[in-house]
Design a protein around this motif. Structure first.
Motif, short mmCIF file in Angstrom:
data_model
loop_
_atom_site.label_atom_id
_atom_site.label_comp_id
_atom_site.label_asym_id
_atom_site.label_seq_id
_atom_site.Cartn_x
_atom_site.Cartn_y
_atom_site.Cartn_z
N UNK A 231 0.84 -1.21 0.00
CA UNK A 231 0.00 0.00 0.00
C UNK A 231 0.87 1.25 0.00
N UNK A 232 1.91 1.27 0.84
CA UNK A 232 2.81 2.42 0.92
C UNK A 232 3.55 2.61 -0.41
N UNK A 233 3.97 1.50 -1.02
CA UNK A 233 4.64 1.57 -2.32
C UNK A 233 3.71 2.16 -3.38
N UNK A 234 2.44 1.78 -3.34
CA UNK A 234 1.46 2.32 -4.29
C UNK A 234 1.28 3.82 -4.09
N UNK A 235 1.22 4.26 -2.85
CA UNK A 235 1.08 5.69 -2.56
C UNK A 235 2.28 6.46 -3.09
N UNK A 236 3.47 5.93 -2.87
CA UNK A 236 4.68 6.59 -3.37
C UNK A 236 4.69 6.65 -4.89
N UNK A 237 4.26 5.57 -5.53
CA UNK A 237 4.22 5.53 -7.00
C UNK A 237 3.22 6.57 -7.52
N UNK A 238 2.03 6.61 -6.94
CA UNK A 238 1.01 7.58 -7.37
C UNK A 238 1.49 9.00 -7.13
N UNK A 239 2.14 9.23 -6.00
CA UNK A 239 2.64 10.56 -5.67
C UNK A 239 3.71 11.00 -6.67
N UNK A 240 4.61 10.08 -7.03
CA UNK A 240 5.71 10.42 -7.95
C UNK A 240 5.20 10.64 -9.37
N UNK A 241 4.47 9.65 -9.89
CA UNK A 241 3.97 9.75 -11.26
C UNK A 241 2.92 10.85 -11.37
N UNK A 242 2.06 10.96 -10.34
CA UNK A 242 1.02 11.98 -10.36
C UNK A 242 1.58 13.40 -10.41
N UNK A 243 2.72 13.61 -9.76
CA UNK A 243 3.35 14.93 -9.79
C UNK A 243 3.74 15.31 -11.21
N UNK A 244 4.33 14.36 -11.94
CA UNK A 244 4.72 14.65 -13.32
C UNK A 244 3.50 14.83 -14.22
N UNK A 245 2.43 14.07 -13.97
CA UNK A 245 1.22 14.21 -14.77
C UNK A 245 0.61 15.59 -14.58
N UNK A 246 0.57 16.04 -13.32
CA UNK A 246 0.00 17.37 -13.03
C UNK A 246 0.83 18.46 -13.72
N UNK A 247 2.16 18.35 -13.63
CA UNK A 247 3.03 19.34 -14.26
C UNK A 247 2.84 19.34 -15.78
N UNK A 248 2.70 18.15 -16.36
CA UNK A 248 2.49 18.05 -17.81
C UNK A 248 1.17 18.71 -18.20
N UNK A 249 0.13 18.52 -17.41
CA UNK A 249 -1.16 19.15 -17.70
C UNK A 249 -1.05 20.67 -17.62
N UNK A 250 -0.28 21.15 -16.65
CA UNK A 250 -0.06 22.60 -16.53
C UNK A 250 0.67 23.14 -17.75
N UNK A 251 1.65 22.36 -18.27
CA UNK A 251 2.37 22.76 -19.49
C UNK A 251 1.38 22.89 -20.65
N UNK A 252 0.50 21.91 -20.78
CA UNK A 252 -0.46 21.93 -21.89
C UNK A 252 -1.42 23.11 -21.79
N UNK A 253 -1.88 23.42 -20.57
CA UNK A 253 -2.76 24.57 -20.38
C UNK A 253 -2.04 25.87 -20.71
N UNK A 254 -0.76 25.94 -20.33
CA UNK A 254 0.04 27.14 -20.62
C UNK A 254 0.20 27.32 -22.12
N UNK A 255 0.44 26.22 -22.83
CA UNK A 255 0.59 26.31 -24.29
C UNK A 255 -0.71 26.75 -24.95
#
Length: 537
Positions: free
Chosen positions: A506-530
Protein backbone atom coordinates in the motif's frame (compact mmCIF):
# COMPACT_ATOMS: atom_id res chain seq x y z
CA UNK A 1 25.22 48.74 -15.54
CA UNK A 2 28.42 47.20 -14.14
CA UNK A 3 27.13 47.78 -10.59
CA UNK A 4 23.87 46.08 -11.52
CA UNK A 5 25.73 43.09 -12.97
CA UNK A 6 27.86 42.78 -9.83
CA UNK A 7 24.77 42.97 -7.60
CA UNK A 8 23.25 40.08 -9.58
CA UNK A 9 26.43 38.01 -9.28
CA UNK A 10 27.02 38.48 -5.54
CA UNK A 11 24.11 36.31 -4.18
CA UNK A 12 24.98 33.39 -6.47
CA UNK A 13 28.68 33.64 -5.64
CA UNK A 14 27.93 33.70 -1.91
CA UNK A 15 25.61 30.71 -2.26
CA UNK A 16 28.15 28.63 -4.21
CA UNK A 17 30.87 29.34 -1.67
CA UNK A 18 28.45 28.60 1.20
CA UNK A 19 27.45 25.25 -0.33
CA UNK A 20 31.08 24.35 -0.87
CA UNK A 21 31.90 25.39 2.72
CA UNK A 22 28.91 23.43 4.05
CA UNK A 23 30.17 20.24 2.43
CA UNK A 24 33.76 20.95 3.50
CA UNK A 25 32.55 21.42 7.08
CA UNK A 26 31.02 17.95 6.99
CA UNK A 27 34.23 16.51 5.51
CA UNK A 28 36.36 18.38 8.07
CA UNK A 29 34.32 16.78 10.83
CA UNK A 30 35.14 13.39 9.32
CA UNK A 31 38.83 14.34 9.39
CA UNK A 32 38.68 14.92 13.16
CA UNK A 33 37.44 11.36 13.58
CA UNK A 34 40.09 10.01 11.23
CA UNK A 35 43.19 11.79 12.42
CA UNK A 36 45.50 8.97 11.38
CA UNK A 37 44.08 8.78 7.82
CA UNK A 38 45.56 5.33 7.45
CA UNK A 39 43.96 4.25 4.20
CA UNK A 40 46.44 1.38 4.07
CA UNK A 41 44.48 -0.03 7.00
CA UNK A 42 41.45 -0.28 4.73
CA UNK A 43 43.33 -2.16 2.05
CA UNK A 44 45.03 -4.43 4.57
CA UNK A 45 41.66 -5.46 6.04
CA UNK A 46 40.11 -8.32 3.99
CA UNK A 47 36.54 -7.11 4.61
CA UNK A 48 37.17 -3.52 3.51
CA UNK A 49 39.13 -4.76 0.51
CA UNK A 50 36.14 -6.90 -0.37
CA UNK A 51 33.54 -4.10 -0.13
CA UNK A 52 35.75 -1.81 -2.24
CA UNK A 53 36.15 -4.46 -4.92
CA UNK A 54 32.46 -5.32 -4.77
CA UNK A 55 31.47 -1.65 -5.13
CA UNK A 56 33.46 -1.44 -8.36
CA UNK A 57 32.41 -4.91 -9.52
CA UNK A 58 28.64 -4.41 -9.18
CA UNK A 59 28.84 -0.92 -10.70
CA UNK A 60 30.84 -2.24 -13.67
CA UNK A 61 28.45 -5.14 -14.30
CA UNK A 62 25.39 -2.89 -13.91
CA UNK A 63 26.85 -0.38 -16.36
CA UNK A 64 27.76 -3.02 -18.94
CA UNK A 65 24.33 -4.66 -18.79
CA UNK A 66 22.49 -1.33 -18.95
CA UNK A 67 24.55 0.10 -21.82
CA UNK A 68 24.89 -3.05 -23.92
CA UNK A 69 21.15 -3.76 -23.74
CA UNK A 70 20.25 -0.10 -24.31
CA UNK A 71 22.01 0.05 -27.69
CA UNK A 72 19.81 -2.50 -29.56
CA UNK A 73 16.68 -1.37 -27.69
CA UNK A 74 17.17 2.32 -28.55
CA UNK A 75 18.05 1.37 -32.13
CA UNK A 76 14.81 -0.63 -32.42
CA UNK A 77 12.78 2.23 -30.91
CA UNK A 78 14.41 4.64 -33.36
CA UNK A 79 13.48 2.49 -36.35
CA UNK A 80 9.93 1.64 -35.27
CA UNK A 81 6.86 3.84 -34.97
CA UNK A 82 3.99 2.19 -33.13
CA UNK A 83 0.97 2.99 -31.00
CA UNK A 84 2.02 3.67 -27.43
CA UNK A 85 5.63 4.63 -28.22
CA UNK A 86 5.22 8.10 -26.69
CA UNK A 87 3.69 6.58 -23.55
CA UNK A 88 6.53 4.06 -23.32
CA UNK A 89 9.14 6.82 -23.53
CA UNK A 90 7.32 8.75 -20.79
CA UNK A 91 7.41 5.60 -18.69
CA UNK A 92 11.17 5.42 -19.28
CA UNK A 93 11.47 8.94 -17.87
CA UNK A 94 9.44 7.87 -14.82
CA UNK A 95 11.79 5.03 -13.86
CA UNK A 96 14.68 7.50 -13.63
CA UNK A 97 13.09 9.42 -10.73
CA UNK A 98 11.00 6.61 -9.26
CA UNK A 99 11.61 6.10 -5.53
CA UNK A 100 14.06 3.21 -5.24
CA UNK A 101 12.02 1.18 -2.77
CA UNK A 102 8.94 1.37 -5.00
CA UNK A 103 10.89 -0.24 -7.84
CA UNK A 104 12.41 -2.74 -5.40
CA UNK A 105 8.95 -3.72 -4.21
CA UNK A 106 7.77 -4.18 -7.81
CA UNK A 107 10.81 -6.33 -8.62
CA UNK A 108 10.21 -8.44 -5.50
CA UNK A 109 6.60 -8.95 -6.57
CA UNK A 110 7.84 -10.39 -9.88
CA UNK A 111 11.24 -11.99 -9.13
CA UNK A 112 11.12 -12.49 -5.34
CA UNK A 113 11.01 -15.81 -3.52
CA UNK A 114 7.23 -15.42 -3.23
CA UNK A 115 6.80 -13.44 -6.43
CA UNK A 116 4.89 -14.12 -9.61
CA UNK A 117 7.81 -15.92 -11.27
CA UNK A 118 8.33 -18.19 -8.25
CA UNK A 119 4.63 -19.10 -8.26
CA UNK A 120 4.83 -19.95 -11.95
CA UNK A 121 7.81 -22.25 -11.37
CA UNK A 122 6.08 -23.80 -8.35
CA UNK A 123 3.04 -24.61 -10.47
CA UNK A 124 5.29 -26.87 -12.55
CA UNK A 125 7.03 -28.20 -9.38
CA UNK A 126 10.25 -26.39 -10.26
CA UNK A 127 12.38 -24.29 -7.88
CA UNK A 128 13.16 -20.67 -8.67
CA UNK A 129 16.56 -20.84 -10.42
CA UNK A 130 17.96 -17.71 -8.73
CA UNK A 131 17.59 -15.53 -5.64
CA UNK A 132 16.82 -11.86 -6.01
CA UNK A 133 18.87 -11.05 -2.92
CA UNK A 134 22.58 -10.42 -3.32
CA UNK A 135 24.37 -9.52 -6.50
CA UNK A 136 21.49 -10.78 -8.70
CA UNK A 137 19.00 -8.40 -7.14
CA UNK A 138 21.39 -5.44 -7.15
CA UNK A 139 22.09 -5.91 -10.87
CA UNK A 140 18.41 -6.41 -11.65
CA UNK A 141 17.40 -3.21 -9.86
CA UNK A 142 20.23 -1.15 -11.33
CA UNK A 143 19.40 -2.30 -14.86
CA UNK A 144 15.71 -1.54 -14.21
CA UNK A 145 16.59 2.06 -13.33
CA UNK A 146 19.40 2.72 -15.81
CA UNK A 147 18.44 0.77 -18.94
CA UNK A 148 15.44 3.03 -19.77
CA UNK A 149 17.58 6.08 -18.93
CA UNK A 150 20.34 4.95 -21.30
CA UNK A 151 17.75 4.13 -23.98
CA UNK A 152 16.37 7.67 -23.88
CA UNK A 153 19.83 9.21 -24.21
CA UNK A 154 20.89 6.90 -27.05
CA UNK A 155 17.58 7.56 -28.78
CA UNK A 156 18.23 11.28 -28.46
CA UNK A 157 21.63 10.76 -30.09
CA UNK A 158 20.05 8.84 -32.98
CA UNK A 159 17.39 11.51 -33.37
CA UNK A 160 20.14 14.09 -33.85
CA UNK A 161 21.19 12.53 -37.18
CA UNK A 162 20.30 15.02 -39.96
CA UNK A 163 17.63 13.87 -42.42
CA UNK A 164 20.00 14.47 -45.33
CA UNK A 165 22.35 11.76 -44.03
CA UNK A 166 19.47 9.27 -44.03
CA UNK A 167 18.68 10.24 -47.60
CA UNK A 168 22.32 9.76 -48.64
CA UNK A 169 22.39 6.35 -46.94
CA UNK A 170 19.23 5.33 -48.82
CA UNK A 171 20.73 6.60 -52.10
CA UNK A 172 23.88 4.52 -51.49
CA UNK A 173 21.75 1.46 -50.75
CA UNK A 174 23.01 0.96 -47.18
CA UNK A 175 21.09 -1.85 -45.51
CA UNK A 176 20.38 -2.51 -41.83
CA UNK A 177 23.86 -3.51 -40.56
CA UNK A 178 25.90 -1.23 -42.83
CA UNK A 179 23.69 1.74 -42.07
CA UNK A 180 24.03 1.12 -38.34
CA UNK A 181 27.81 0.69 -38.66
CA UNK A 182 28.59 3.76 -40.78
CA UNK A 183 25.81 6.21 -39.91
CA UNK A 184 24.20 5.47 -36.54
CA UNK A 185 27.04 3.92 -34.52
CA UNK A 186 29.26 7.07 -34.62
CA UNK A 187 26.45 9.08 -33.01
CA UNK A 188 25.92 6.42 -30.35
CA UNK A 189 29.67 6.15 -29.74
CA UNK A 190 29.91 9.91 -29.22
CA UNK A 191 27.54 9.67 -26.23
CA UNK A 192 28.67 6.26 -24.97
CA UNK A 193 31.46 7.41 -22.55
CA UNK A 194 29.26 10.07 -20.98
CA UNK A 195 26.27 7.74 -20.50
CA UNK A 196 28.39 4.82 -19.25
CA UNK A 197 30.32 7.08 -16.88
CA UNK A 198 27.18 8.60 -15.41
CA UNK A 199 25.53 5.20 -14.90
CA UNK A 200 28.71 3.82 -13.32
CA UNK A 201 28.80 6.69 -10.82
CA UNK A 202 25.12 6.25 -9.96
CA UNK A 203 25.60 2.51 -9.38
CA UNK A 204 28.84 2.98 -7.44
CA UNK A 205 27.14 5.33 -4.96
CA UNK A 206 23.88 3.38 -4.83
CA UNK A 207 22.56 3.03 -1.29
CA UNK A 208 18.86 2.15 -1.03
CA UNK A 209 19.09 -0.58 -3.70
CA UNK A 210 22.00 -2.33 -1.99
CA UNK A 211 20.42 -1.80 1.41
CA UNK A 212 17.18 -3.51 0.33
CA UNK A 213 18.59 -6.28 -1.90
CA UNK A 214 22.20 -6.68 -0.74
CA UNK A 215 21.62 -9.90 1.09
CA UNK A 216 24.48 -9.82 3.60
CA UNK A 217 28.22 -9.05 3.98
CA UNK A 218 29.06 -10.63 0.60
CA UNK A 219 26.99 -7.98 -1.20
CA UNK A 220 27.89 -4.81 0.70
CA UNK A 221 29.20 -1.59 -0.83
CA UNK A 222 31.29 1.16 0.76
CA UNK A 223 28.25 3.40 1.21
CA UNK A 224 26.27 0.69 3.00
CA UNK A 225 29.31 -0.14 5.17
CA UNK A 226 29.42 3.53 6.29
CA UNK A 227 25.78 3.34 7.33
CA UNK A 228 26.29 0.05 9.18
CA UNK A 229 29.39 1.29 10.99
CA UNK A 230 27.67 4.42 12.32
CA UNK A 231 24.01 3.39 12.72
CA UNK A 232 24.44 -0.15 14.07
CA UNK A 233 28.00 -0.49 15.40
CA UNK A 234 28.45 3.17 16.37
CA UNK A 235 32.03 2.86 15.15
CA UNK A 236 32.61 6.52 14.30
CA UNK A 237 36.30 6.06 13.41
CA UNK A 238 35.55 3.38 10.80
CA UNK A 239 32.52 5.23 9.46
CA UNK A 240 34.53 8.44 9.02
CA UNK A 241 37.48 6.67 7.42
CA UNK A 242 35.24 4.80 4.95
CA UNK A 243 33.38 8.03 4.13
CA UNK A 244 36.67 9.79 3.27
CA UNK A 245 37.74 6.75 1.27
CA UNK A 246 34.53 6.98 -0.75
CA UNK A 247 35.03 10.72 -1.37
CA UNK A 248 38.51 10.06 -2.79
CA UNK A 249 37.25 7.25 -5.04
CA UNK A 250 34.27 9.33 -6.24
CA UNK A 251 36.51 12.32 -6.99
CA UNK A 252 38.89 10.13 -9.02
CA UNK A 253 35.94 8.60 -10.87
CA UNK A 254 34.45 12.03 -11.60
CA UNK A 255 37.76 13.28 -13.05
CA UNK A 256 38.13 10.11 -15.15
CA UNK A 257 34.54 10.36 -16.44
CA UNK A 258 35.06 14.03 -17.30
CA UNK A 259 38.17 13.13 -19.31
CA UNK A 260 36.54 10.39 -21.36
CA UNK A 261 33.10 11.98 -21.77
CA UNK A 262 32.08 13.48 -25.08
CA UNK A 263 30.84 17.03 -25.26
CA UNK A 264 28.88 16.54 -28.49
CA UNK A 265 25.73 18.63 -28.67
CA UNK A 266 22.54 16.98 -29.81
CA UNK A 267 20.15 18.52 -32.28
CA UNK A 268 16.85 18.97 -30.46
CA UNK A 269 15.07 20.24 -33.56
CA UNK A 270 14.83 16.80 -35.11
CA UNK A 271 11.69 16.36 -37.20
CA UNK A 272 11.46 12.56 -37.42
CA UNK A 273 12.15 9.78 -39.88
CA UNK A 274 8.72 8.30 -40.47
CA UNK A 275 9.54 7.16 -44.03
CA UNK A 276 13.20 6.36 -43.59
CA UNK A 277 12.55 2.71 -42.75
CA UNK A 278 9.51 2.15 -44.92
CA UNK A 279 11.03 -0.91 -46.63
CA UNK A 280 12.55 -3.37 -44.17
CA UNK A 281 13.11 -7.09 -44.33
CA UNK A 282 11.05 -9.52 -42.27
CA UNK A 283 14.08 -10.52 -40.18
CA UNK A 284 14.91 -6.89 -39.48
CA UNK A 285 11.36 -6.24 -38.30
CA UNK A 286 11.43 -9.35 -36.07
CA UNK A 287 14.73 -8.18 -34.57
CA UNK A 288 13.29 -4.77 -33.66
CA UNK A 289 10.01 -6.18 -32.32
CA UNK A 290 11.90 -8.68 -30.13
CA UNK A 291 13.95 -5.96 -28.42
CA UNK A 292 10.97 -3.65 -27.93
CA UNK A 293 8.94 -6.53 -26.48
CA UNK A 294 11.82 -7.38 -24.15
CA UNK A 295 12.06 -3.87 -22.72
CA UNK A 296 8.28 -3.66 -22.29
CA UNK A 297 8.19 -7.00 -20.44
CA UNK A 298 11.07 -5.86 -18.25
CA UNK A 299 9.85 -2.37 -17.28
CA UNK A 300 6.04 -2.56 -17.24
CA UNK A 301 5.23 -5.66 -15.08
CA UNK A 302 7.04 -4.47 -11.88
CA UNK A 303 5.21 -1.14 -12.01
CA UNK A 304 1.93 -2.90 -12.75
CA UNK A 305 2.50 -5.25 -9.81
CA UNK A 306 3.00 -2.27 -7.50
CA UNK A 307 -0.50 -1.09 -8.45
CA UNK A 308 -2.16 -4.51 -8.24
CA UNK A 309 -0.39 -5.48 -5.00
CA UNK A 310 -1.23 -2.16 -3.36
CA UNK A 311 -4.98 -2.65 -3.78
CA UNK A 312 -5.30 -5.27 -1.04
CA UNK A 313 -7.17 -5.89 2.19
CA UNK A 314 -4.78 -3.67 4.19
CA UNK A 315 -5.39 -0.62 1.99
CA UNK A 316 -7.78 1.22 4.31
CA UNK A 317 -6.00 -0.05 7.43
CA UNK A 318 -2.75 1.59 6.32
CA UNK A 319 -4.52 4.78 5.23
CA UNK A 320 -6.04 5.12 8.72
CA UNK A 321 -2.72 4.45 10.50
CA UNK A 322 -1.31 7.52 12.23
CA UNK A 323 2.25 6.37 11.42
CA UNK A 324 1.46 6.46 7.70
CA UNK A 325 0.10 9.99 7.85
CA UNK A 326 3.05 11.18 9.94
CA UNK A 327 5.45 9.70 7.38
CA UNK A 328 3.47 11.21 4.49
CA UNK A 329 3.45 14.62 6.18
CA UNK A 330 7.23 14.51 6.70
CA UNK A 331 7.79 13.39 3.10
CA UNK A 332 5.70 16.25 1.72
CA UNK A 333 7.43 18.80 3.96
CA UNK A 334 10.89 17.51 3.02
CA UNK A 335 10.07 17.19 -0.69
CA UNK A 336 8.46 20.61 -1.11
CA UNK A 337 11.04 22.42 1.06
CA UNK A 338 14.03 20.76 -0.62
CA UNK A 339 12.55 21.48 -4.08
CA UNK A 340 11.97 25.16 -3.31
CA UNK A 341 15.48 25.56 -1.85
CA UNK A 342 17.15 23.71 -4.74
CA UNK A 343 15.37 25.73 -7.44
CA UNK A 344 15.89 29.07 -5.63
CA UNK A 345 19.60 28.37 -5.10
CA UNK A 346 20.03 27.17 -8.69
CA UNK A 347 18.30 30.28 -10.05
CA UNK A 348 20.54 32.66 -8.09
CA UNK A 349 23.70 30.72 -8.96
CA UNK A 350 22.79 30.68 -12.67
CA UNK A 351 22.06 34.42 -12.59
CA UNK A 352 25.71 34.90 -11.66
CA UNK A 353 27.19 32.30 -14.02
CA UNK A 354 25.20 33.46 -17.06
CA UNK A 355 26.42 37.06 -16.61
CA UNK A 356 29.97 35.76 -16.96
CA UNK A 357 29.00 33.63 -19.95
CA UNK A 358 27.45 36.65 -21.67
CA UNK A 359 30.81 38.43 -21.57
CA UNK A 360 32.80 35.34 -22.55
CA UNK A 361 34.13 34.39 -19.09
CA UNK A 362 33.05 30.76 -19.35
CA UNK A 363 35.85 29.58 -17.05
CA UNK A 364 34.49 31.61 -14.12
CA UNK A 365 30.95 30.44 -14.86
CA UNK A 366 32.05 26.79 -14.87
CA UNK A 367 33.85 27.24 -11.54
CA UNK A 368 30.87 28.77 -9.73
CA UNK A 369 28.61 25.98 -10.98
CA UNK A 370 31.22 23.36 -10.05
CA UNK A 371 31.36 24.68 -6.47
CA UNK A 372 27.59 24.26 -6.21
CA UNK A 373 27.64 20.69 -7.54
CA UNK A 374 30.33 19.35 -5.21
CA UNK A 375 27.70 16.89 -3.95
CA UNK A 376 28.31 14.90 -7.17
CA UNK A 377 31.63 13.69 -5.76
CA UNK A 378 30.40 13.75 -2.15
CA UNK A 379 27.41 11.39 -1.87
CA UNK A 380 24.54 12.42 0.36
CA UNK A 381 25.26 9.69 2.89
CA UNK A 382 28.82 11.02 3.30
CA UNK A 383 27.54 14.56 3.93
CA UNK A 384 24.92 13.15 6.31
CA UNK A 385 27.65 11.23 8.13
CA UNK A 386 29.75 14.37 8.64
CA UNK A 387 26.75 16.34 9.87
CA UNK A 388 25.72 13.45 12.11
CA UNK A 389 29.14 13.49 13.78
CA UNK A 390 29.17 17.30 14.04
CA UNK A 391 25.70 17.53 15.59
CA UNK A 392 26.46 14.62 17.89
CA UNK A 393 29.03 16.79 19.62
CA UNK A 394 26.42 19.54 20.04
CA UNK A 395 23.74 17.12 21.23
CA UNK A 396 21.03 18.41 18.87
CA UNK A 397 20.66 15.54 16.41
CA UNK A 398 16.97 14.74 16.83
CA UNK A 399 15.79 18.35 17.18
CA UNK A 400 17.50 19.32 13.91
CA UNK A 401 16.89 16.06 12.01
CA UNK A 402 14.14 17.47 9.78
CA UNK A 403 16.21 20.49 8.73
CA UNK A 404 19.31 18.38 8.05
CA UNK A 405 17.36 15.95 5.84
CA UNK A 406 15.86 18.90 3.92
CA UNK A 407 19.30 20.46 3.43
CA UNK A 408 20.92 17.23 2.23
CA UNK A 409 18.07 16.49 -0.18
CA UNK A 410 18.21 20.04 -1.55
CA UNK A 411 21.95 19.62 -2.16
CA UNK A 412 21.43 16.26 -3.86
CA UNK A 413 18.79 17.76 -6.17
CA UNK A 414 20.79 20.89 -6.99
CA UNK A 415 22.98 19.41 -9.80
CA UNK A 416 19.89 18.15 -11.65
CA UNK A 417 18.15 21.53 -11.30
CA UNK A 418 21.24 23.40 -12.50
CA UNK A 419 21.41 21.20 -15.57
CA UNK A 420 17.69 21.70 -16.30
CA UNK A 421 17.76 25.51 -15.97
CA UNK A 422 21.22 26.43 -17.29
CA UNK A 423 20.49 26.53 -21.02
CA UNK A 424 16.96 28.08 -20.82
CA UNK A 425 18.21 30.86 -18.52
CA UNK A 426 21.22 31.60 -20.74
CA UNK A 427 19.09 31.73 -23.89
CA UNK A 428 16.58 33.99 -22.14
CA UNK A 429 19.34 36.42 -21.15
CA UNK A 430 20.77 36.44 -24.68
CA UNK A 431 17.34 37.49 -25.97
CA UNK A 432 16.40 40.16 -23.43
CA UNK A 433 19.59 41.38 -21.70
CA UNK A 434 20.05 44.48 -23.85
CA UNK A 435 16.32 45.24 -23.78
CA UNK A 436 16.22 45.09 -19.98
CA UNK A 437 19.30 47.31 -19.73
CA UNK A 438 17.86 49.93 -22.09
CA UNK A 439 14.46 50.02 -20.34
CA UNK A 440 15.93 49.82 -16.83
CA UNK A 441 14.04 46.63 -15.96
CA UNK A 442 15.67 44.95 -12.96
CA UNK A 443 15.10 43.19 -9.67
CA UNK A 444 11.56 41.85 -9.07
CA UNK A 445 10.12 43.38 -12.23
CA UNK A 446 12.69 41.56 -14.36
CA UNK A 447 12.06 38.29 -12.59
CA UNK A 448 8.30 38.46 -13.09
CA UNK A 449 8.02 39.92 -16.59
CA UNK A 450 11.15 38.47 -18.20
CA UNK A 451 12.35 35.40 -16.28
CA UNK A 452 9.12 33.87 -14.95
CA UNK A 453 7.05 34.48 -18.09
CA UNK A 454 9.65 32.82 -20.31
CA UNK A 455 10.99 30.16 -17.93
CA UNK A 456 7.80 29.00 -16.22
CA UNK A 457 7.91 25.54 -17.81
CA UNK A 458 11.56 24.62 -16.97
CA UNK A 459 11.17 26.09 -13.47
CA UNK A 460 8.05 24.00 -12.78
CA UNK A 461 9.76 20.93 -14.22
CA UNK A 462 12.78 21.51 -11.96
CA UNK A 463 10.51 21.87 -8.93
CA UNK A 464 8.76 18.64 -9.88
CA UNK A 465 12.04 16.78 -10.41
CA UNK A 466 13.50 17.97 -7.09
CA UNK A 467 10.29 17.11 -5.24
CA UNK A 468 10.14 13.55 -6.58
CA UNK A 469 13.84 12.94 -5.96
CA UNK A 470 13.51 14.18 -2.37
CA UNK A 471 10.37 12.26 -1.39
CA UNK A 472 11.98 9.03 -2.63
CA UNK A 473 15.37 9.46 -0.95
CA UNK A 474 16.44 7.05 1.77
CA UNK A 475 20.12 7.95 2.32
CA UNK A 476 19.71 11.00 4.59
CA UNK A 477 16.66 9.80 6.53
CA UNK A 478 18.37 6.44 7.15
CA UNK A 479 20.81 8.13 9.53
CA UNK A 480 18.52 10.70 11.13
CA UNK A 481 15.27 8.77 11.08
CA UNK A 482 13.74 7.26 14.22
CA UNK A 483 10.46 5.84 15.47
CA UNK A 484 9.17 9.39 15.96
CA UNK A 485 10.60 10.80 12.70
CA UNK A 486 10.03 8.83 9.52
CA UNK A 487 9.28 9.36 5.84
CA UNK A 488 7.40 7.17 3.37
CA UNK A 489 10.59 5.46 2.02
CA UNK A 490 11.82 4.72 5.57
CA UNK A 491 8.35 3.57 6.62
CA UNK A 492 8.21 1.29 3.57
CA UNK A 493 11.66 -0.11 4.39
CA UNK A 494 10.59 -0.81 7.98
CA UNK A 495 7.46 -2.63 6.78
CA UNK A 496 9.52 -4.72 4.34
CA UNK A 497 11.97 -5.53 7.13
CA UNK A 498 9.18 -6.77 9.39
CA UNK A 499 7.61 -8.80 6.52
CA UNK A 500 4.36 -6.80 6.52
CA UNK A 501 4.17 -7.19 2.75
CA UNK A 502 0.55 -6.13 2.24
CA UNK A 503 1.02 -2.93 4.22
CA UNK A 504 4.30 -2.29 2.40
CA UNK A 505 2.46 -2.75 -0.91
CA UNK A 506 0.00 0.00 0.00
CA UNK A 507 2.81 2.42 0.92
CA UNK A 508 4.64 1.57 -2.32
CA UNK A 509 1.46 2.32 -4.29
CA UNK A 510 1.08 5.69 -2.56
CA UNK A 511 4.68 6.59 -3.37
CA UNK A 512 4.22 5.53 -7.00
CA UNK A 513 1.01 7.58 -7.37
CA UNK A 514 2.64 10.56 -5.67
CA UNK A 515 5.71 10.42 -7.95
CA UNK A 516 3.97 9.75 -11.26
CA UNK A 517 1.02 11.98 -10.36
CA UNK A 518 3.35 14.93 -9.79
CA UNK A 519 4.72 14.65 -13.32
CA UNK A 520 1.22 14.21 -14.77
CA UNK A 521 0.00 17.37 -13.03
CA UNK A 522 3.03 19.34 -14.26
CA UNK A 523 2.49 18.05 -17.81
CA UNK A 524 -1.16 19.15 -17.70
CA UNK A 525 -0.06 22.60 -16.53
CA UNK A 526 2.37 22.76 -19.49
CA UNK A 527 -0.46 21.93 -21.89
CA UNK A 528 -2.76 24.57 -20.38
CA UNK A 529 0.04 27.14 -20.62
CA UNK A 530 0.59 26.31 -24.29
CA UNK A 531 -3.14 26.64 -25.00
CA UNK A 532 -3.21 30.06 -23.32
CA UNK A 533 -0.25 31.21 -25.41
CA UNK A 534 -1.91 30.01 -28.62
CA UNK A 535 -5.15 31.81 -27.72
CA UNK A 536 -3.30 35.01 -26.80
CA UNK A 537 -1.28 34.89 -30.03
Amino acid sequence: MNKQIKSVQIPGLILSISIFSFVLMAVATLLTYSSELSFTAIWSDPYYRHITRFSFYQALLSTLLSVLLAIPVSHALFRCHFFGKTLLLKLFATTLVLPVLVAVFGLLAIYGNSGLLAETFAYFDLPLPFSIFGLNGILLAHVFFNLPFACRLFLQALNSIPEKQHQIAAHLGLKHWNKFRFLEWPHILGQLPHIAGLIFMLCFTSFATVMALGGGPKSTTIELAIYQAIKFNFDLQTGALLALWQIILCALLAVFIQKISSTNLLNTNYKGTENTFAHRSFLSTCWDVSWISLIILFVVPPLLMVVLSGLNAQFFTVLTDIKFWAALKNSLIIGSSAAFIAVSFAFLILLASRQWRLVGLNGRADKIEMLATIILVTPGLVVSTGLFLLLREMGHIQSLALYIVIAVNALMSLPFVLKSLAQPMLHNAQKYELLCASLGISSWNRFYWIEWKALKSPILYSLCLSFVLSIGDLSAIALFGSQSFSTLPLYLFQLLGSYQMQSAAVVALVLLVLSVGTFIVIEKLFQLELKKRVIND
